[in-house]
Design a protein around this motif. Structure first.
Motif, PDB file in Angstrom:
ATOM      1  N   GLN A  83       0.806  -1.225   0.000  1.00 23.55           N
ATOM      2  CA  GLN A  83       0.000   0.000   0.000  1.00 23.55           C
ATOM      3  C   GLN A  83       0.839   1.277   0.000  1.00 23.55           C
ATOM      4  O   GLN A  83       0.289   2.370  -0.141  1.00 23.55           O
ATOM      5  CB  GLN A  83      -0.922   0.010   1.235  1.00 23.55           C
ATOM      6  N   LEU A  84       2.140   1.163   0.125  1.00 21.31           N
ATOM      7  CA  LEU A  84       3.018   2.330   0.264  1.00 21.31           C
ATOM      8  C   LEU A  84       3.092   3.109  -1.055  1.00 21.31           C
ATOM      9  O   LEU A  84       3.476   2.561  -2.088  1.00 21.31           O
ATOM     10  CB  LEU A  84       4.414   1.863   0.681  1.00 21.31           C
ATOM     11  N   PHE A  85       2.697   4.402  -1.009  1.00 16.95           N
ATOM     12  CA  PHE A  85       2.766   5.215  -2.227  1.00 16.95           C
ATOM     13  C   PHE A  85       3.650   6.452  -2.073  1.00 16.95           C
ATOM     14  O   PHE A  85       4.052   7.054  -3.053  1.00 16.95           O
ATOM     15  CB  PHE A  85       1.363   5.619  -2.715  1.00 16.95           C
ATOM     16  N   PHE A  86       3.970   6.854  -0.834  1.00 17.65           N
ATOM     17  CA  PHE A  86       4.848   8.013  -0.602  1.00 17.65           C
ATOM     18  C   PHE A  86       6.081   7.542   0.151  1.00 17.65           C
ATOM     19  O   PHE A  86       5.987   6.988   1.244  1.00 17.65           O
ATOM     20  CB  PHE A  86       4.126   9.092   0.205  1.00 17.65           C
ATOM     21  N   VAL A  87       7.256   7.797  -0.450  1.00 16.90           N
ATOM     22  CA  VAL A  87       8.536   7.429   0.156  1.00 16.90           C
ATOM     23  C   VAL A  87       9.395   8.683   0.267  1.00 16.90           C
ATOM     24  O   VAL A  87       9.728   9.306  -0.743  1.00 16.90           O
ATOM     25  CB  VAL A  87       9.255   6.361  -0.696  1.00 16.90           C
ATOM     26  N   GLY A  88       9.743   9.093   1.496  1.00 16.84           N
ATOM     27  CA  GLY A  88      10.519  10.305   1.719  1.00 16.84           C
ATOM     28  C   GLY A  88      11.796  10.031   2.496  1.00 16.84           C
ATOM     29  O   GLY A  88      11.741   9.776   3.705  1.00 16.84           O
ATOM     30  N   PHE A  89      12.940  10.092   1.817  1.00 14.52           N
ATOM     31  CA  PHE A  89      14.246   9.902   2.447  1.00 14.52           C
ATOM     32  C   PHE A  89      15.137  11.097   2.089  1.00 14.52           C
ATOM     33  O   PHE A  89      16.145  10.971   1.405  1.00 14.52           O
ATOM     34  CB  PHE A  89      14.903   8.598   1.965  1.00 14.52           C
ATOM     35  N   LYS A  90      14.750  12.265   2.559  1.00 13.69           N
ATOM     36  CA  LYS A  90      15.496  13.487   2.279  1.00 13.69           C
ATOM     37  C   LYS A  90      16.681  13.621   3.247  1.00 13.69           C
ATOM     38  O   LYS A  90      16.576  13.278   4.422  1.00 13.69           O
ATOM     39  CB  LYS A  90      14.554  14.693   2.425  1.00 13.69           C
ATOM     40  N   ALA A  91      17.801  14.148   2.713  1.00 13.12           N
ATOM     41  CA  ALA A  91      18.967  14.467   3.546  1.00 13.12           C
ATOM     42  C   ALA A  91      19.459  13.287   4.368  1.00 13.12           C
ATOM     43  O   ALA A  91      19.710  13.400   5.563  1.00 13.12           O
ATOM     44  CB  ALA A  91      18.657  15.669   4.454  1.00 13.12           C
TER      45      ALA A  91
END
Length: 428
Positions: A83-91
């Motif tokens: 179900q994962l649609f947003f992946v955020g690995f900033k910095a």
């Protein structure tokens, strides 16, 4: 912000969003106790370098934030989260993106400020992708397979090593927001003469707003003649944002020059004691408000309106002003890159001001510039569609505007009007 103690004590049972930032070095197994409810997991600001291979046990997980951690590779565990649609690995410190780390329903991928020099060709298999944020990496090229991602609307490529924008990217049918400043292809821009305002002439007052690129404060400016006026001062941060470099933003803001629908820049600050860069701008009257809120995690690339209703007169005036501002920018070889309602100030008479040049870039060449203008025209068309949805006028009275809107968003770039034609149509 939640606490690990509350999680372990069972006080967070049934929650849909969990925020943990407490120096974590390992993923707490206690999070799995929320597997029947958890949809949003925010583990930003920790010391994590791995995620568990059985992360898929969080079967309702849709959104994951892991920014400001110690990851060196995008965890492959993500690829099994259905179900994962947003992946955020900033910095983080990510160098490697494995095709196995990409979840099947991926819509938003945020990898700003890492050390990535290549992306897997398999990224193009994720055809739900709408938002791709890659500013501040080491990319020289993008995988050509992305041409299959026909829903891709927003791409951030600023501050990489890209020497040429690929033709397939410029012709993507849904692309509306593109940022690419700070690459070798966009290092050229025209210097615009601007008044230098010494720091000692400014007295700062309260904060008006703060964004990723800097802080805006109300101030008093007493010039060398003793004339005093109330102004707004924006001091830029040196940090990279998701759109690009704040100093590139300032350069574009200066080069934009003067236009009735742009926030007037009065001068550039000099002599700051900490060598900070900044601009002095006209203070906007309080009757102006922001047209909408930025996109939510669910809306992805669409702004969120708060029940705004518009008369046909107000809508037409506002749209004409924004189209005119865009025509002015593109005539100067500048693409705004973030043409959104949340970057527009307006009043009920239809006066409007386009701001926030954080994603702006200079044309690398005239031919590419013509295509960049048609990409921005799609962003304008989407904005016009949102305004029409807020309009109280009868359908027959907005038929011509609706027809213009349809021309602006059509998949074939070459068939879209330019901003000069749009302005003429709106004025008529």
């Amino acid at each position: 912000m939640h606490t690990l103690a509350d999680l372990r004590a069972g006080k967070l049972a049934g929650i849909k969003r969990l925020d943990l930032s407490c120096g974590l070095t390992e993923f707490p197994d206690d999070i799995f106790s929320l597997s029947d409810s958890l949809e949003v997991l925010n583990l930003s600001g920790n010391l994590l370098s791995e995620l568990p291979t059985d992360l898929y046990r969080l079967k309702h997980l849709k959104i994951l934030f892991c920014s400001d951690n110690l990851f060196t590779r995008l965890p492959e565990a993500l690829g099994r989260c259905e179900q994962l649609f947003f992946v955020g690995f900033k910095a983080c410190r990510i160098r490697e993106v494995s095709p196995r780390s990409l979840p099947p329903r991926l819509r938003s991928l945020v990898l700003t400020g890492n050390c990535i020099d290549s992306l897997p060709e398999e990224l193009g298999q994720h055809t739900h992708l709408q938002k791709l944020m890659l500013a501040g990496n080491r990319l020289q090229i993008l995988p050509a397979s992305l041409v299959a991602c026909q829903r891709l609307e927003l791409v951030r490529l600023a501050a990489n090593y890209i020497r040429q924008l690929p033709a397939w990217l410029l012709n993507m049918p849904a692309l509306a927001w593109l940022a690419f400043s700070g690459n070798p292809l966009s290092d050229i821009h025209v210097e615009e003469p601007i008044r230098q305002i010494p720091w000692h002439q400014l007295t700062l007052h309260h904060v008006l707003g703060e964004g990723a690129s800097g802080v805006i404060q109300q101030a008093e400016w007493r010039d060398e003649d003793g004339t005093v006026q109330e102004v707004a001062v924006k001091l830029y941060k040196g940090d990279l944002t998701s759109d690009g470099s704040p100093l590139k933003e300032m350069a574009a803001c200066i080069a934009a020059g003067q236009h009735p629908n742009l926030i007037p820049v009065l001068g550039q600050i000099c002599g700051h004691p900490q060598h900070a860069q900044g601009l002095v701008m006209t203070l906007i009257p309080p009757r102006f408000t922001t047209l909408a809120r930025p996109p939510s995690l669910e809306s992805c690339t669409r702004d969120v309106y708060n029940g705004t209703r518009l008369s046909l007169h107000t809508l037409t005036r506002m749209a004409t002003g924004i189209a005119s501002a865009c025509r002015h920018l593109h005539a100067r070889g500048i693409t705004h890159g973030d043409l959104y309602a949340h970057n527009i100030l307006w009043d009920e008479d239809g006066n409007s001001l386009l701001g926030d040049f954080g994603a702006a870039a200079f044309y690398p060449d005239k031919r590419t510039g013509e295509i960049l203008e048609r990409i921005e025209v799609r962003a304008f068309g989407l904005l016009l569609g949102e305004l029409l949805a807020c309009c109280d006028a009868a359908e027959e009275h907005i038929a011509e505007l609706s027809a213009l809107q349809a021309r602006c968003v059509q998949p074939d770039l070459i068939s879209r009007p330019d901003f000069a034609e749009i302005e003429r149509c709106l004025q008529a």
